[in-house]
Motif scaffolding. Sequence first.
Motif, short mmCIF file in Angstrom:
data_model
loop_
_atom_site.label_atom_id
_atom_site.label_comp_id
_atom_site.label_asym_id
_atom_site.label_seq_id
_atom_site.Cartn_x
_atom_site.Cartn_y
_atom_site.Cartn_z
N PRO A 227 4.17 -0.52 5.73
CA PRO A 227 5.59 -0.28 5.50
C PRO A 227 5.91 0.52 4.23
CG PRO A 227 5.04 -2.55 5.00
CD PRO A 227 3.82 -1.95 5.62
N SER A 228 4.96 0.60 3.28
CA SER A 228 5.28 1.28 2.01
C SER A 228 4.48 2.56 1.82
CB SER A 228 4.97 0.36 0.83
OG SER A 228 5.53 -0.91 1.03
N LEU A 229 3.71 2.95 2.82
CA LEU A 229 2.79 4.07 2.65
C LEU A 229 3.52 5.38 2.36
CD1 LEU A 229 -0.27 4.58 2.76
CD2 LEU A 229 0.07 5.43 5.08
N GLN A 230 3.12 6.02 1.25
CA GLN A 230 3.74 7.29 0.89
C GLN A 230 2.79 8.47 0.99
OE1 GLN A 230 5.56 6.91 -2.93
NE2 GLN A 230 6.88 5.25 -2.28
N ARG A 231 1.53 8.22 0.68
CA ARG A 231 0.56 9.32 0.70
C ARG A 231 -0.60 8.97 1.61
NH1 ARG A 231 0.98 12.76 -3.87
NH2 ARG A 231 -1.23 13.21 -3.84
N LEU A 232 -0.92 9.89 2.51
CA LEU A 232 -2.02 9.65 3.45
C LEU A 232 -2.89 10.89 3.55
CD1 LEU A 232 -3.46 8.03 5.73
CD2 LEU A 232 -1.78 8.99 7.31
N SER B 74 8.26 5.93 5.59
CA SER B 74 8.06 5.99 4.14
C SER B 74 7.18 7.15 3.71
CB SER B 74 7.46 4.67 3.64
OG SER B 74 6.27 4.39 4.35
N LEU B 75 6.41 7.70 4.63
CA LEU B 75 5.42 8.71 4.29
C LEU B 75 6.07 9.97 3.70
CD1 LEU B 75 2.32 8.66 4.63
CD2 LEU B 75 2.61 10.10 6.64
N VAL B 76 5.50 10.41 2.55
CA VAL B 76 6.04 11.58 1.85
C VAL B 76 5.03 12.72 1.84
CG1 VAL B 76 6.85 12.41 -0.41
CG2 VAL B 76 7.47 10.12 0.37
N TRP B 77 3.77 12.38 1.82
CA TRP B 77 2.70 13.36 1.61
C TRP B 77 1.62 13.11 2.64
CZ3 TRP B 77 -2.46 13.63 0.48
CH2 TRP B 77 -2.94 14.68 -0.31
N LEU B 78 1.29 14.14 3.42
CA LEU B 78 0.30 13.95 4.48
C LEU B 78 -0.65 15.14 4.52
CD1 LEU B 78 -0.82 12.54 7.07
CD2 LEU B 78 0.97 13.74 8.36
N LYS B 79 -1.92 14.84 4.43
CA LYS B 79 -2.91 15.91 4.54
C LYS B 79 -3.94 15.53 5.61
CE LYS B 79 -6.07 18.84 2.09
NZ LYS B 79 -6.78 19.18 0.87
N LEU B 80 -4.09 16.40 6.58
CA LEU B 80 -5.05 16.17 7.66
C LEU B 80 -6.03 17.32 7.65
CD1 LEU B 80 -2.43 15.33 10.43
CD2 LEU B 80 -3.76 13.68 9.10
N LEU C 215 0.82 -1.21 0.00
CA LEU C 215 0.00 0.00 0.00
C LEU C 215 0.85 1.26 0.00
CD1 LEU C 215 -3.12 0.54 0.10
CD2 LEU C 215 -2.72 1.27 2.45
N THR C 216 0.66 2.09 -1.03
CA THR C 216 1.40 3.35 -1.09
C THR C 216 0.50 4.54 -0.83
OG1 THR C 216 1.06 3.49 -3.47
CG2 THR C 216 3.11 2.49 -2.74
N GLU C 217 -0.81 4.37 -1.01
CA GLU C 217 -1.69 5.51 -0.87
C GLU C 217 -2.94 5.13 -0.09
OE1 GLU C 217 -1.99 7.84 -4.45
OE2 GLU C 217 -4.01 8.49 -3.89
N LEU C 218 -3.27 5.93 0.93
CA LEU C 218 -4.45 5.67 1.75
C LEU C 218 -5.23 6.96 1.91
CD1 LEU C 218 -6.07 3.72 3.64
CD2 LEU C 218 -4.50 4.36 5.47
N LYS C 219 -6.48 6.93 1.51
CA LYS C 219 -7.33 8.11 1.67
C LYS C 219 -8.53 7.72 2.52
CE LYS C 219 -8.16 10.74 -2.11
NZ LYS C 219 -8.51 10.88 -3.55
N LEU C 220 -8.73 8.43 3.62
CA LEU C 220 -9.83 8.13 4.52
C LEU C 220 -10.70 9.37 4.64
CD1 LEU C 220 -7.71 6.36 7.30
CD2 LEU C 220 -9.04 5.26 5.50
N GLU C 221 -11.93 9.26 4.24
CA GLU C 221 -12.82 10.41 4.29
C GLU C 221 -14.10 10.05 5.00
OE1 GLU C 221 -11.68 12.60 0.05
OE2 GLU C 221 -13.68 11.77 0.37
N GLN C 222 -14.61 10.99 5.80
CA GLN C 222 -15.85 10.80 6.53
C GLN C 222 -15.82 9.48 7.31
OE1 GLN C 222 -19.53 11.65 4.69
NE2 GLN C 222 -18.87 13.63 3.96
N ILE C 223 -14.93 9.45 8.26
CA ILE C 223 -14.69 8.21 9.00
C ILE C 223 -14.95 8.48 10.48
CG2 ILE C 223 -12.99 6.42 9.53
CD1 ILE C 223 -13.12 6.59 6.60
N ARG C 224 -15.54 7.51 11.16
CA ARG C 224 -15.61 7.58 12.61
C ARG C 224 -14.53 6.64 13.16
NH1 ARG C 224 -18.95 8.28 17.19
NH2 ARG C 224 -20.46 9.45 15.98
N PHE C 225 -13.81 7.13 14.14
CA PHE C 225 -12.79 6.28 14.75
C PHE C 225 -13.20 5.94 16.17
CE2 PHE C 225 -10.41 8.31 11.36
CZ PHE C 225 -9.59 7.29 10.91
N ASP C 226 -12.63 4.89 16.63
CA ASP C 226 -12.91 4.45 17.98
C ASP C 226 -11.87 5.07 18.92
OD1 ASP C 226 -14.45 3.15 19.72
OD2 ASP C 226 -13.76 1.12 19.24
#
Lengths: 362, 173
Positions: free
Chosen positions: A216-221, A238-244, A194-205
Amino acid sequence: MDGDGDSDGRADVPAASAEAEISGAVVPSAAVDLLSGLPDDLLVYILLHLDPVDAAEAARTCVLSRRWRDLWVQVPSLVFLCLNPVGCARVHAALAARARAVAAPDITRLHVYYFAGHSFPPTASWLSLAPPVLSGELVFFKDWQTPIAANELPADIMKRTAFELPCFKKATKIYLHLEFLTLLLPPSGAFNALTELKLEQIRFDGQFILGDSMFPSLQRLLIDNTLGLVDLALNSSSLVWLKLSHLRGLQRINVEAHSLELLCVVHCLRYNVQVARFSMEGLKVLRWRDRLDPILVNFSEMPHLQQLTIFEFTPYGWPGSNPNQDLFRIINHFSSIQHLELVVSIEPVSVSCSSWTYNGLS
Amino acid sequence: MAAGKPVVMVTLVSSDGQSFQLLEEAALLSAMVRDTIQIGQGRGPAGIPIRNITGQTLSMVVVYCNKHYTAAAAADGDDAADEEKKVANKKQLREWDEQFINLEQDKLYDILVAANNLGIDGLVDLCCWRFADMMKGKSASEIRVKLGIRDDFTSEQRAQIEKDSPWVWSRTT
């Protein structure tokens, strides 16, 4: 090549054989069956051009004849539009068929768009089938048929239903838009590719921990628009790009990402934050649209920073007020800046209350 | 076409002996032609023999290559920043494509096989799109009639398919 076709690739003219009569499907046809003699890859290519939002149309060709029966399981892209629970049953059936097929290549694109109102069937049924057969991107997009604000969602539904994401070892991109279902990560396992993970409108515990061991390979979150996320810990080499953005109710955030080149923070720290720590020595671009209280927010050194974008500079205010306090704090954090973008917010307010508010910039 | 560039022609010879002369750059849309020229062949007067493709089909392929080469060359000369024009040109080319490929099945089939053998990806894509278009929105029996596919399942196989994937029978989502 298929064994049924003649050497020149043209199959016989359909004939009313006894066998065909059993199926009751003999219809007089003037057409000569040219297609069935083509190699698999061309037929799969034809199937790829069928309905782009309904993989069922390609799957339906399995009933045409023996030649076509197992072709659709080679189609690399599956997109489903689910308007009711039957739609989800289809996704399940499709993935089950893929899993059964011996020589089927991996799916490179699985998109499920779920627009079925409040009822939400257990996703695990199809989700659990997907990881072994998917080696590309997964998109799950859930939305009510009509737009609805987070605080209007029936609370009991959201609490009841969780989206249990299984471990996708081979997936390269995952994009989840859950409309505030609770996201649960697998207890163990690694999303190795996995290199890219996008999470939108999420409820977390409460807590969300994302680290090298699971990603281990995530670059964009991207994490956008959350409820229930109190404690966020990102530890990635590994993360290169992060938007919160819009992490509502966030109290603690700790980002350790030494390869990070871009960080964008929008409206996450405004109200509740108690501790925010960012270690990102490699950062090149910082976009900040948030509160910056030096007691709460702690940055590492950023010796490679090239671009700083800050929202929003308010040019007017009441005498004595300092609406740009946070902005000056972040600018003054750096000894020298080569490229600074200031977004100036000018509202049509009464001019009499205005006084320039740039005091504090040194 | 850029001025000052020498004009190189190449000749393609169909299986039934018909010769077609076109710009080498247009012919290079074919991976097969590309490979042939790369190993230093095909530039001579004998041309490149194209086996298994008749003159009738090859003439259509040549029309396609010329059109797409010309469109690409024109696009190269355009102002790169003019997005609107680019989109308009692309749309125009697509319309030409769709009209070009609006053919009877047998001709379409011949062109698909030819494009596949010659390695012309855009034309393969176009032919596949056209065949898919013939199948879109149709029931299985309608597709069979349209494409002349014979239902050769035994009753046991049919029962198995229904058991395996009842979902595919339903057209409602």
